[in-house]
Write a protein that holds these residues in place. Structure first.
Motif, PDB file in Angstrom:
ATOM      1  N   CYS A   1       9.768 -11.922 -25.653  1.00 16.57           N
ATOM      2  CA  CYS A   1       9.700 -12.570 -24.335  1.00 16.57           C
ATOM      3  C   CYS A   1       8.343 -13.217 -24.100  1.00 16.57           C
ATOM      4  CB  CYS A   1      10.013 -11.567 -23.224  1.00 16.57           C
ATOM      5  SG  CYS A   1      11.743 -11.086 -23.189  1.00 16.57           S
ATOM      6  N   ILE A   2       7.325 -12.689 -24.742  1.00 11.85           N
ATOM      7  CA  ILE A   2       6.009 -13.318 -24.662  1.00 11.85           C
ATOM      8  C   ILE A   2       6.017 -14.584 -25.511  1.00 11.85           C
ATOM      9  CG2 ILE A   2       3.561 -13.081 -25.224  1.00 11.85           C
ATOM     10  CD1 ILE A   2       3.933 -10.027 -24.645  1.00 11.85           C
ATOM     11  N   ALA A   3       6.444 -14.457 -26.767  1.00 11.38           N
ATOM     12  CA  ALA A   3       6.381 -15.574 -27.716  1.00 11.38           C
ATOM     13  C   ALA A   3       7.221 -16.780 -27.306  1.00 11.38           C
ATOM     14  CB  ALA A   3       6.796 -15.095 -29.102  1.00 11.38           C
ATOM     15  N   ASP A   4       8.371 -16.554 -26.703  1.00  9.46           N
ATOM     16  CA  ASP A   4       9.214 -17.709 -26.330  1.00  9.46           C
ATOM     17  C   ASP A   4       8.899 -18.237 -24.929  1.00  9.46           C
ATOM     18  OD1 ASP A   4      10.559 -16.053 -24.488  1.00  9.46           O
ATOM     19  OD2 ASP A   4      12.411 -15.971 -25.657  1.00  9.46           O
ATOM     20  N   GLY A   5       7.938 -17.621 -24.246  1.00  8.21           N
ATOM     21  CA  GLY A   5       7.513 -18.092 -22.940  1.00  8.21           C
ATOM     22  C   GLY A   5       8.314 -17.556 -21.772  1.00  8.21           C
ATOM     23  N   THR A   6       9.335 -16.734 -22.035  1.00  4.49           N
ATOM     24  CA  THR A   6      10.178 -16.200 -20.958  1.00  4.49           C
ATOM     25  C   THR A   6       9.372 -15.368 -19.975  1.00  4.49           C
ATOM     26  OG1 THR A   6      12.068 -16.173 -22.467  1.00  4.49           O
ATOM     27  CG2 THR A   6      12.256 -14.850 -20.469  1.00  4.49           C
ATOM     28  N   ALA A   7       8.481 -14.531 -20.467  1.00  2.00           N
ATOM     29  CA  ALA A   7       7.684 -13.668 -19.579  1.00  2.00           C
ATOM     30  C   ALA A   7       6.809 -14.518 -18.651  1.00  2.00           C
ATOM     31  CB  ALA A   7       6.822 -12.706 -20.391  1.00  2.00           C
ATOM     32  N   HIS A   8       6.265 -15.581 -19.176  1.00  2.00           N
ATOM     33  CA  HIS A   8       5.449 -16.464 -18.334  1.00  2.00           C
ATOM     34  C   HIS A   8       6.327 -17.199 -17.317  1.00  2.00           C
ATOM     35  CE1 HIS A   8       2.367 -19.170 -16.994  1.00  2.00           C
ATOM     36  NE2 HIS A   8       3.134 -20.201 -17.297  1.00  2.00           N
ATOM     37  N   GLN A   9       7.452 -17.719 -17.761  1.00  2.00           N
ATOM     38  CA  GLN A   9       8.338 -18.466 -16.861  1.00  2.00           C
ATOM     39  C   GLN A   9       8.893 -17.576 -15.756  1.00  2.00           C
ATOM     40  OE1 GLN A   9      11.222 -20.050 -19.586  1.00  2.00           O
ATOM     41  NE2 GLN A   9       9.847 -21.637 -20.341  1.00  2.00           N
ATOM     42  N   LYS A  10       9.289 -16.380 -16.113  1.00  2.00           N
ATOM     43  CA  LYS A  10       9.941 -15.487 -15.152  1.00  2.00           C
ATOM     44  C   LYS A  10       8.954 -14.836 -14.189  1.00  2.00           C
ATOM     45  CE  LYS A  10      13.427 -11.833 -15.034  1.00  2.00           C
ATOM     46  NZ  LYS A  10      14.355 -11.040 -15.844  1.00  2.00           N
ATOM     47  N   PHE A  11       7.783 -14.444 -14.700  1.00  2.00           N
ATOM     48  CA  PHE A  11       6.836 -13.665 -13.892  1.00  2.00           C
ATOM     49  C   PHE A  11       5.481 -14.348 -13.668  1.00  2.00           C
ATOM     50  CE2 PHE A  11       9.428 -10.478 -16.229  1.00  2.00           C
ATOM     51  CZ  PHE A  11      10.084  -9.932 -15.140  1.00  2.00           C
ATOM     52  N   GLY A  12       5.274 -15.517 -14.276  1.00  3.25           N
ATOM     53  CA  GLY A  12       3.954 -16.146 -14.207  1.00  3.25           C
ATOM     54  C   GLY A  12       2.918 -15.374 -15.003  1.00  3.25           C
ATOM     55  N   ALA A  13       3.363 -14.556 -15.941  1.00  3.23           N
ATOM     56  CA  ALA A  13       2.474 -13.684 -16.710  1.00  3.23           C
ATOM     57  C   ALA A  13       1.617 -14.484 -17.689  1.00  3.23           C
ATOM     58  CB  ALA A  13       3.292 -12.646 -17.481  1.00  3.23           C
ATOM     59  N   GLU A  14       0.360 -14.075 -17.786  1.00  5.99           N
ATOM     60  CA  GLU A  14      -0.543 -14.581 -18.804  1.00  5.99           C
ATOM     61  C   GLU A  14      -1.159 -13.378 -19.508  1.00  5.99           C
ATOM     62  OE1 GLU A  14      -3.177 -17.658 -17.474  1.00  5.99           O
ATOM     63  OE2 GLU A  14      -1.481 -18.929 -16.886  1.00  5.99           O
ATOM     64  N   PHE A  15      -1.593 -13.591 -20.749  1.00  6.73           N
ATOM     65  CA  PHE A  15      -2.004 -12.478 -21.593  1.00  6.73           C
ATOM     66  C   PHE A  15      -3.459 -12.574 -22.052  1.00  6.73           C
ATOM     67  CE2 PHE A  15       2.453 -13.373 -21.703  1.00  6.73           C
ATOM     68  CZ  PHE A  15       2.961 -12.175 -21.240  1.00  6.73           C
ATOM     69  N   THR A  16      -4.077 -13.715 -21.810  1.00  5.16           N
ATOM     70  CA  THR A  16      -5.504 -13.915 -22.064  1.00  5.16           C
ATOM     71  C   THR A  16      -6.026 -14.810 -20.954  1.00  5.16           C
ATOM     72  OG1 THR A  16      -5.261 -13.721 -24.465  1.00  5.16           O
ATOM     73  CG2 THR A  16      -7.211 -14.867 -23.684  1.00  5.16           C
ATOM     74  N   ASP A  17      -7.176 -14.454 -20.419  1.00  4.32           N
ATOM     75  CA  ASP A  17      -7.820 -15.247 -19.379  1.00  4.32           C
ATOM     76  C   ASP A  17      -8.161 -16.632 -19.943  1.00  4.32           C
ATOM     77  OD1 ASP A  17      -9.452 -16.349 -17.428  1.00  4.32           O
ATOM     78  OD2 ASP A  17     -10.822 -14.645 -17.353  1.00  4.32           O
ATOM     79  N   ARG A  18      -7.666 -17.678 -19.309  1.00  2.00           N
ATOM     80  CA  ARG A  18      -7.897 -19.047 -19.785  1.00  2.00           C
ATOM     81  C   ARG A  18      -9.387 -19.367 -19.917  1.00  2.00           C
ATOM     82  NH1 ARG A  18      -3.471 -22.565 -19.313  1.00  2.00           N
ATOM     83  NH2 ARG A  18      -1.642 -21.480 -18.526  1.00  2.00           N
TER      84      ARG A  18
END
Length: 154
Positions: free
Chosen positions: A28-45
């Motif tokens: 879900c992280i790799a395909d972008g689903t987690a970001h799309q669904k929850f706005g999740a990010e995994f490293t501070d830009r």
């Protein structure tokens, strides 16, 4: 996120409004689903860059690291290093034994970043601990093969 039991759970940092610790799978992280669904990010830009390459990365590279790449936890603010105008590959946390096994170029990358020489460096290298403090964070450029990294402690 995907409601599938895949046998793996991501346990790294998640930056989102919703509490998502231990609830996302790597897919879900790799395909972008987690970001799309929850706005999740995994490293501070703002922590992506600064590894000997350009700090002017293409926005899609920053997006890929922030939203589709599992992050890692450090003692202080994590940094995702770059080289050759691209994100470097994060190899992991390293202690002394791991770093020495990775070779002299890997050791030199950490030494150069921390700026220590002589006995101060030898003492620091001796206490690097993958699971403790201080730890080294090692990266490698996918284009030129150059190691980069940094270390920090609690």
């Amino acid at each position: 996120c995907c409601q599938q039991s895949r046998g793996y759970i991501y346990v790294g940092p998640v930056f989102a409004e919703e509490e998502l610790d231990d609830s996302l799978c790597p897919w879900c992280i790799a395909d972008g689903t987690a970001h799309q669904k929850f706005g999740a990010e995994f490293t501070d830009r703002s922590a992506i860059g600064d590894g000997g390459g350009s700090n002017h990365l293409a926005p899609q590279i920053v997006d890929e690291i922030a939203t589709k790449t599992p992050g890692f936890s450090g003692w202080q603010q994590e940094r995702w290093l770059t080289c050759c105008d691209d994100a470097a590959i994060f190899l992991g946390r390293y202690g002394r034994h791991d770093l020495v096994a990775a070779g002299s170029d890997a050791v030199k990358a950490i030494q150069d970043e921390c700026g220590m020489t002589g006995s101060a460096w030898e003492q620091y290298l001796a206490v690097l601990d993958r699971d403790g403090s201080p730890s080294a964070y090692l990266f490698r450029c996918d284009s030129c093969g150059r190691f980069s990294g940094y270390s920090d402690c609690d």
